[in-house]
Write an enzyme that holds these catalytic residues in place. Structure first.
Site, PDB file in Angstrom:
ATOM      1  N   ILE A   4       0.812  -1.220   0.000  1.00 45.57           N
ATOM      2  CA  ILE A   4       0.000   0.000   0.000  1.00 45.57           C
ATOM      3  C   ILE A   4       0.837   1.258   0.000  1.00 45.57           C
ATOM      4  O   ILE A   4       0.362   2.327  -0.345  1.00 45.57           O
ATOM      5  CB  ILE A   4      -1.019   0.049   1.179  1.00 45.57           C
ATOM      6  CG1 ILE A   4      -0.329  -0.175   2.517  1.00 45.57           C
ATOM      7  CG2 ILE A   4      -2.150  -0.937   0.961  1.00 45.57           C
ATOM      8  CD1 ILE A   4      -1.246   0.103   3.705  1.00 45.57           C
ATOM      9  N   GLY A   7       7.635   3.783   1.397  1.00 49.39           N
ATOM     10  CA  GLY A   7       8.216   4.983   1.985  1.00 49.39           C
ATOM     11  C   GLY A   7       9.695   5.050   1.668  1.00 49.39           C
ATOM     12  O   GLY A   7      10.208   4.268   0.877  1.00 49.39           O
ATOM     13  N   ALA A   8      10.353   5.984   2.298  1.00 52.50           N
ATOM     14  CA  ALA A   8      11.774   6.163   2.042  1.00 52.50           C
ATOM     15  C   ALA A   8      12.573   4.963   2.520  1.00 52.50           C
ATOM     16  O   ALA A   8      13.564   4.596   1.937  1.00 52.50           O
ATOM     17  CB  ALA A   8      12.265   7.431   2.717  1.00 52.50           C
ATOM     18  N   GLU A   9      12.121   4.336   3.614  1.00 51.97           N
ATOM     19  CA  GLU A   9      12.960   3.256   4.109  1.00 51.97           C
ATOM     20  C   GLU A   9      12.223   1.945   4.329  1.00 51.97           C
ATOM     21  O   GLU A   9      12.846   0.956   4.708  1.00 51.97           O
ATOM     22  CB  GLU A   9      13.663   3.680   5.398  1.00 51.97           C
ATOM     23  CG  GLU A   9      12.705   4.054   6.513  1.00 51.97           C
ATOM     24  CD  GLU A   9      13.460   4.262   7.818  1.00 51.97           C
ATOM     25  OE1 GLU A   9      14.449   3.551   8.040  1.00 51.97           O
ATOM     26  OE2 GLU A   9      13.056   5.137   8.586  1.00 51.97           O
ATOM     27  N   ILE A  12       5.246  -0.849   3.011  1.00 50.65           N
ATOM     28  CA  ILE A  12       4.094  -1.075   3.877  1.00 50.65           C
ATOM     29  C   ILE A  12       3.110  -1.956   3.131  1.00 50.65           C
ATOM     30  O   ILE A  12       2.680  -1.622   2.024  1.00 50.65           O
ATOM     31  CB  ILE A  12       3.398   0.270   4.236  1.00 50.65           C
ATOM     32  CG1 ILE A  12       4.412   1.331   4.660  1.00 50.65           C
ATOM     33  CG2 ILE A  12       2.330   0.046   5.299  1.00 50.65           C
ATOM     34  CD1 ILE A  12       5.081   1.078   5.969  1.00 50.65           C
ATOM     35  N   LYS A  21      -7.154  -7.558  10.227  1.00 52.37           N
ATOM     36  CA  LYS A  21      -6.517  -6.697   9.237  1.00 52.37           C
ATOM     37  C   LYS A  21      -5.266  -6.073   9.863  1.00 52.37           C
ATOM     38  O   LYS A  21      -5.349  -5.527  10.975  1.00 52.37           O
ATOM     39  CB  LYS A  21      -7.506  -5.599   8.839  1.00 52.37           C
ATOM     40  CG  LYS A  21      -7.330  -5.070   7.442  1.00 52.37           C
ATOM     41  CD  LYS A  21      -8.499  -4.119   7.117  1.00 52.37           C
ATOM     42  CE  LYS A  21      -8.350  -3.535   5.737  1.00 52.37           C
ATOM     43  NZ  LYS A  21      -9.399  -2.571   5.436  1.00 52.37           N
ATOM     44  N   ASP A 117      10.791  12.273  13.121  1.00 48.50           N
ATOM     45  CA  ASP A 117      10.363  12.636  11.759  1.00 48.50           C
ATOM     46  C   ASP A 117       8.907  13.088  11.824  1.00 48.50           C
ATOM     47  O   ASP A 117       8.056  12.605  11.075  1.00 48.50           O
ATOM     48  CB  ASP A 117      10.516  11.433  10.817  1.00 48.50           C
ATOM     49  CG  ASP A 117      10.313  11.819   9.347  1.00 48.50           C
ATOM     50  OD1 ASP A 117      10.363  13.024   9.043  1.00 48.50           O
ATOM     51  OD2 ASP A 117      10.091  10.921   8.526  1.00 48.50           O
TER      52      ASP A 117
END
Lengths: 213, 330
Positions: A4, A7-9, A12, A21, A117
């Site tokens: 879904i 991200g940068a690292e 997901i 879920k 962050d």
């Protein structure tokens, strides 16, 4: 499992865990990164993230519940929170969630947790209110510097994502923060200003008039 | 329309001529001060610049085949930079503007780096990495400003590396045959030494890394420390850049400034752009380091939008941030 977000690292995935879920957050190895640095960082951050999420829940911060930690695959399995990140909201919907994000941030800081962050991207607007996600760079500290850095990154993300209304959005965030943190907010805001002045080439850092020679 | 631009913020004195049609840059002449030892002393640099200035102005005009009376404006980098050094360029620019009755155009040095990069690489709505001796900035153009998404919280990456090679006795000179001394040293190292890796969101901190690396030279092989310092510093920068990419959804990366010439940085950026499927554009070496052409070109854009400054108000601005500059073009 369905990817879904990337991200940068981490990647997901949306899937199931014991019939519920669940979100799978798997840290990815970076080919640009030195392999030793990569392993060290992925392991440290996965472990730290799990610890911080657990503490954050205990402090009453809306945080996804942690279901399982798989250190071998740098994977955290956690509750799925439905909603958009604050960065994607329309300005009319934004303010209530931003105020709540301020409250949640202050609760988190009261528990000596810094996020590392904290931006509009990492707060989800759910039916229950603002959820803080992605504790990948977080840690434990009672140093006002770490806490002020969170506020600094949040204020700057507001400025860069909603430049035309940034002043009022920032005020709302800080007033939500103050509801929980009270008078400590002043010290933190003062430190945020200091952090900004520490940046390179800040005009206000020298208030003497310019010379012409 | 033609503009003469003067760069004089740090170690380089440069003059360039830009025009508003192909080939855009008509000339680009510069002279860089290299200290015999230590770092840049502002007084020494200022003296160097005032000595070379007249010849460079004349050379830039003759290489461009342009007379001073035919240019439409004089652009000057008023900051950010070292005060005494800025004043040399500003004095030359003011004198030319007064004597030849030309408008004086105030240019922010960083905007010069960015705009020459956008022009020469034909980049399209990029995430910009502005990396030089004094700057480590991740920025995008949004609503008429270069918005800073991330930057160093203390010293610049380029400055950190320069100080390290100087303190361990590898420099000056900092660059030999186009290669920075950190690369020369790092290529002989391979063992990773444990050093602090500090990324906060899209911001980076390099001062702790510098201190730890200097200390590590006492009980580790210097080549290994050079290697580790470079690996960690670049990995930090690339991680912060990747976060900014994911935050903004940009499809292009543009690298500008003196550090853009680094081969080892390029290798890591190549992998990043492949992984995230974005286009990587790096300004060519001629326009990577400080130069006059970038000031001339940014000055040309500003003049076209009516920006000019009265001589009496043309103060130098040693701490002028790029985000303070209104950008009327897109």
């Amino acid at each position: 499992m369905e990817l879904i977000a990337k991200g940068a690292e981490a990647e997901i995935y949306l899937g199931e865990f014991l019939g519920v879920k669940a979100v799978y957050k798997r840290r990815i190895s970076k080919r640009y990164r030195n392999p030793l640095i990569d392993r060290r960082i992925n392991l440290e951050r996965t472990l730290k993230e799990a610890k911080v999420m657990f503490s954050s829940i205990r402090e009453g911060v809306r945080t996804p519940a942690l279901y399982y930690v798989n250190l071998r695959e740098y994977t955290l399995i956690m509750e799925y929170v439905e909603g958009l990140p604050l960065s994607k909201l329309t300005p009319s919907l934004l303010l209530d969630y931003v105020r709540d994000a301020g409250r949640m941030s202050a609760l988190m800081h009261r528990g000596n947790i810094y996020h590392g962050d904290l931006t509009l991207n990492n707060v989800i607007a759910s039916k229950e209110g603002a959820f803080i996600i992605d504790f990948g760079l977080s840690g434990f500290s009672n140093d006002v510097e770490d806490i002020a850095t969170d506020i600094h990154t949040m204020l700057r993300s507001i400025e860069s994502i909603f430049p035309s209304i940034s002043e009022s959005v920032k005020d709302v965030f800080l007033s939500g923060y103050k509801e929980v943190a009270g008078s400590e907010t002043e010290d933190i805001v003062t430190r945020v200003k200091e952090i900004r002045l520490r940046g390179r080439y800040v005009e206000e850092r020298r208030n003497k008039p310019h010379n012409v020679e | 329309m033609k503009v003469l631009g003067i760069e004089s913020t740090a170690h380089t004195f440069g003059v360039g001529i830009a025009c508003d049609e192909e080939p855009y840059i008509l000339s680009n002449v510069k002279d860089t001060f290299v200290p015999k030892e230590g770092g840049m002393k502002p007084g020494e640099v200022a003296r160097h610049h005032s000595e070379v200035a007249p010849d460079i102005v004349v050379d830039a005009l003759s290489k461009a085949g342009v007379t001073i009376s035919s240019v439409d404006g004089i652009a000057i980098s008023l900051g950010p930079g070292l005060g005494p050094v800025l004043r040399v360029g500003a004095t030359v620019a003011r004198a030319l503007a007064l004597k030849y009755r030309k408008p004086l155009i105030p240019v922010n040095h960083g905007i010069g780096h960015i705009e020459i990069g956008r022009l020469t690489t034909e980049s399209n709505d990029p995430l910009i990495l502005y990396l030089s001796g004094g700057n480590t900035i991740i920025t995008v153009l949004r609503e008429r400003r270069y918005r800073i998404l991330g930057e160093t919280l203390d010293i610049a990456l380029g400055n950190m590396i320069d100080v390290f090679v100087r303190e361990v006795g590898l420099a000056p000179p900092y660059v030999k045959a186009g290669k920075h001394m950190i690369d020369v040293c790092a290529e002989k190292g391979s063992e990773l030494v444990e050093l602090p890796y500090v990324v906060k969101g899209q911001d980076m901190s390099f001062s702790g890394l510098l201190t730890a690396a200097l200390r590590a030279t006492k009980n580790h092989n210097l080549n290994d420390v050079c290697f580790s310092l470079r690996e960690i510093a670049f990995d930090m920068l690339i991680e912060a850049s990747e976060r900014a990419l994911s935050l903004t959804g940009k499809r292009e990366i543009l690298v500008v400034g003196g550090v853009a010439a680094s081969q080892s940085l390029k290798e890591k950026l190549d992998v990043l752009s492949e992984e995230r499927d974005v286009i990587l554009k790096i300004v060519s070496p001629e326009f990577a380091g400080d130069n006059g052409a970038m000031i001339a070109y940014a000055g040309l854009l500003l003049l076209k939008h009516g920006v000019r400054i009265n001589i009496e108000e043309s103060y130098v601005r040693p701490r002028w941030r790029i985000e303070e500059v209104d950008i009327p073009w897109s």
